[in-house]
Design a protein around this motif. Structure first.
Motif, PDB file in Angstrom:
ATOM      1  N   UNK A   1       0.811  -1.217   0.000  1.00 30.00           N
ATOM      2  CA  UNK A   1       0.000   0.000   0.000  1.00 30.00           C
ATOM      3  C   UNK A   1       0.845   1.269   0.000  1.00 30.00           C
ATOM      4  N   UNK A   2       1.978   1.244   0.728  1.00 35.43           N
ATOM      5  CA  UNK A   2       2.857   2.414   0.767  1.00 35.43           C
ATOM      6  C   UNK A   2       3.597   2.614  -0.551  1.00 35.43           C
ATOM      7  N   UNK A   3       3.968   1.511  -1.192  1.00 38.20           N
ATOM      8  CA  UNK A   3       4.686   1.614  -2.463  1.00 38.20           C
ATOM      9  C   UNK A   3       3.795   2.153  -3.576  1.00 38.20           C
ATOM     10  N   UNK A   4       2.522   1.749  -3.577  1.00 35.89           N
ATOM     11  CA  UNK A   4       1.604   2.172  -4.630  1.00 35.89           C
ATOM     12  C   UNK A   4       0.712   3.332  -4.208  1.00 35.89           C
ATOM     13  N   UNK A   5       1.034   3.987  -3.094  1.00 36.43           N
ATOM     14  CA  UNK A   5       0.271   5.158  -2.667  1.00 36.43           C
ATOM     15  C   UNK A   5       0.462   6.284  -3.662  1.00 36.43           C
ATOM     16  N   UNK A   6      -0.399   7.291  -3.585  1.00 38.00           N
ATOM     17  CA  UNK A   6      -0.342   8.403  -4.536  1.00 38.00           C
ATOM     18  C   UNK A   6       1.022   9.076  -4.528  1.00 38.00           C
ATOM     19  N   UNK A   7       1.610   9.249  -3.351  1.00 32.85           N
ATOM     20  CA  UNK A   7       2.925   9.877  -3.252  1.00 32.85           C
ATOM     21  C   UNK A   7       4.041   8.845  -3.073  1.00 32.85           C
ATOM     22  N   UNK A   8       3.744   7.586  -3.319  1.00 33.51           N
ATOM     23  CA  UNK A   8       4.735   6.532  -3.172  1.00 33.51           C
ATOM     24  C   UNK A   8       5.737   6.520  -4.314  1.00 33.51           C
ATOM     25  N   UNK A   9       6.752   5.676  -4.207  1.00 32.23           N
ATOM     26  CA  UNK A   9       7.804   5.658  -5.221  1.00 32.23           C
ATOM     27  C   UNK A   9       7.432   4.930  -6.509  1.00 32.23           C
ATOM     28  N   UNK A  10       6.406   4.097  -6.505  1.00 30.02           N
ATOM     29  CA  UNK A  10       6.141   3.247  -7.667  1.00 30.02           C
ATOM     30  C   UNK A  10       5.291   3.877  -8.772  1.00 30.02           C
ATOM     31  N   UNK A  11       4.184   4.536  -8.503  1.00 30.86           N
ATOM     32  CA  UNK A  11       3.277   4.910  -9.604  1.00 30.86           C
ATOM     33  C   UNK A  11       3.897   5.765 -10.702  1.00 30.86           C
TER      34      UNK A  11
ATOM     35  N   UNK B   1      13.471  -2.976  -0.563  1.00 31.64           N
ATOM     36  CA  UNK B   1      13.882  -1.759   0.122  1.00 31.64           C
ATOM     37  C   UNK B   1      14.895  -0.936  -0.661  1.00 31.64           C
ATOM     38  N   UNK B   2      15.140  -1.286  -1.926  1.00 33.27           N
ATOM     39  CA  UNK B   2      16.097  -0.557  -2.755  1.00 33.27           C
ATOM     40  C   UNK B   2      15.337   0.499  -3.547  1.00 33.27           C
ATOM     41  N   UNK B   3      15.798   1.724  -3.476  1.00 37.56           N
ATOM     42  CA  UNK B   3      15.176   2.818  -4.212  1.00 37.56           C
ATOM     43  C   UNK B   3      16.054   3.193  -5.390  1.00 37.56           C
ATOM     44  N   UNK B   4      15.455   3.767  -6.414  1.00 36.27           N
ATOM     45  CA  UNK B   4      16.192   4.170  -7.610  1.00 36.27           C
ATOM     46  C   UNK B   4      17.188   5.275  -7.277  1.00 36.27           C
ATOM     47  N   UNK B   5      16.889   6.096  -6.284  1.00 28.16           N
ATOM     48  CA  UNK B   5      17.776   7.190  -5.912  1.00 28.16           C
ATOM     49  C   UNK B   5      19.110   6.670  -5.386  1.00 28.16           C
ATOM     50  N   UNK B   6      19.089   5.506  -4.735  1.00 26.64           N
ATOM     51  CA  UNK B   6      20.324   4.965  -4.160  1.00 26.64           C
ATOM     52  C   UNK B   6      21.232   4.362  -5.223  1.00 26.64           C
ATOM     53  N   UNK B   7      20.699   4.024  -6.380  1.00 23.44           N
ATOM     54  CA  UNK B   7      21.491   3.398  -7.438  1.00 23.44           C
ATOM     55  C   UNK B   7      21.854   4.366  -8.561  1.00 23.44           C
ATOM     56  N   UNK B   8      21.467   5.625  -8.445  1.00 27.73           N
ATOM     57  CA  UNK B   8      21.705   6.556  -9.549  1.00 27.73           C
ATOM     58  C   UNK B   8      22.984   7.340  -9.317  1.00 27.73           C
ATOM     59  N   UNK B   9      23.793   7.407 -10.369  1.00 30.56           N
ATOM     60  CA  UNK B   9      25.006   8.219 -10.341  1.00 30.56           C
ATOM     61  C   UNK B   9      25.424   8.500 -11.770  1.00 30.56           C
ATOM     62  N   UNK B  10      26.192   9.547 -11.927  1.00 34.31           N
ATOM     63  CA  UNK B  10      26.686   9.889 -13.255  1.00 34.31           C
ATOM     64  C   UNK B  10      25.609  10.479 -14.142  1.00 34.31           C
ATOM     65  N   UNK B  11      25.592  10.046 -15.375  1.00 30.81           N
ATOM     66  CA  UNK B  11      24.691  10.591 -16.380  1.00 30.81           C
ATOM     67  C   UNK B  11      23.269  10.047 -16.238  1.00 30.81           C
ATOM     68  N   UNK B  12      23.141   8.783 -15.909  1.00 28.94           N
ATOM     69  CA  UNK B  12      21.830   8.136 -15.788  1.00 28.94           C
ATOM     70  C   UNK B  12      21.353   8.220 -14.337  1.00 28.94           C
ATOM     71  N   UNK B  13      20.696   9.310 -13.990  1.00 29.74           N
ATOM     72  CA  UNK B  13      20.230   9.498 -12.621  1.00 29.74           C
ATOM     73  C   UNK B  13      18.739   9.188 -12.525  1.00 29.74           C
ATOM     74  N   UNK B  14      18.263   9.051 -11.323  1.00 28.29           N
ATOM     75  CA  UNK B  14      16.840   8.783 -11.118  1.00 28.29           C
ATOM     76  C   UNK B  14      16.004   9.994 -11.496  1.00 28.29           C
ATOM     77  N   UNK B  15      16.542  11.193 -11.300  1.00 25.58           N
ATOM     78  CA  UNK B  15      15.814  12.397 -11.709  1.00 25.58           C
ATOM     79  C   UNK B  15      15.675  12.466 -13.226  1.00 25.58           C
ATOM     80  N   UNK B  16      16.721  12.066 -13.951  1.00 27.63           N
ATOM     81  CA  UNK B  16      16.647  12.057 -15.414  1.00 27.63           C
ATOM     82  C   UNK B  16      15.590  11.064 -15.886  1.00 27.63           C
TER      83      UNK B  16
ATOM     84  N   UNK C   1       4.572   4.341 -14.495  1.00 32.91           N
ATOM     85  CA  UNK C   1       3.875   5.013 -15.602  1.00 32.91           C
ATOM     86  C   UNK C   1       4.862   5.669 -16.559  1.00 32.91           C
ATOM     87  N   UNK C   2       5.923   6.248 -16.032  1.00 38.11           N
ATOM     88  CA  UNK C   2       6.936   6.858 -16.887  1.00 38.11           C
ATOM     89  C   UNK C   2       7.657   5.838 -17.744  1.00 38.11           C
TER      90      UNK C   2
END
Length: 193
Positions: free
Chosen positions: A85-95, A151-166, A99-100
């Motif tokens: 429920x927390x992962x798929x919440x409106x402000x959660x990390x998954x939706x 428990x792994x988030x995309x932010x923890x694995x992003x570095x360099x050119x391919x970031x989670x924000x990109x 979708x992107x």
């Protein structure tokens, strides 16, 4: 106390607005006379050298260890929730991420099929596109959810050119691009290219 109260009443009840120089001077004299000892004590405390208490044991200056400032406590990573429920919440990390990712695959696939076969988005969906859409949706959703359950988030694995924000921004642009492509083809009545 009664004198100060009487002075304040006379200041407020005076016909000239109450703020004459005589009234202010009288009020200041009363206030400073009453608190004069506080100023003297303060001055005496500032002028006296620090005296040591004879009842306390004296420490040797040669045996004293150098003082190091305390280090700040280690910053711990905030615990991430792995509840469905927390992962798929409106402000959660998954939706938004799922979708992107789907929009990125969908936009590229729609443009590729349009260039190769000359079909618009609506004819692609009606000619077997629903099965491809559902299969891709299930595959990308599962692939995106497995690391989140660990428990792994995309932010923890992003570095360099391919970031989670990109990735987020590319997904947002792909969502807008897919909607704009479908709207343009609907208004135009045919393929974009």
């Amino acid at each position: 106390m009664a004198t100060a109260s009487f002075n304040m009443q006379s200041v407020l009840a005076a016909p000239s607005g109450g703020l004459s120089s005589r009234t202010i001077r009288n009020t200041n004299q009363l206030f400073f006379k009453r608190n004069a000892s506080v100023g003297i004590i303060r001055c005496m405390a500032q002028d006296d050298p620090i005296k040591e208490d004879p009842s306390l044991p004296k420490a040797s200056t040669s045996a004293a260890l150098p003082q190091t400032p305390p280090s700040p406590p280690p910053v711990s990573k905030p615990k991430v929730s792995t509840k469905f429920g927390d992962l798929l919440a409106f402000s959660g990390p998954a939706p938004e991420r799922i979708n992107g990712r789907l929009a990125m695959v969908g936009f590229v696939a729609a443009i590729a099929v349009e260039l190769s076969k000359g079909e618009n988005v609506f004819s692609q969906i009606s000619n077997g596109g629903v099965g491809w859409f559902l299969g891709t949706t299930v595959l990308l959703t599962l692939a995106s959810m497995v690391p989140l359950f660990k428990g792994v988030r995309a932010e923890s694995k992003s570095n360099g050119f391919m970031t989670s924000d990109a990735e987020l921004w590319n997904g947002r642009f792909a969502m807008l691009g897919l909607v704009a492509l479908a709207f343009t083809e609907y208004v135009k009545g045919g393929t974009l290219v």
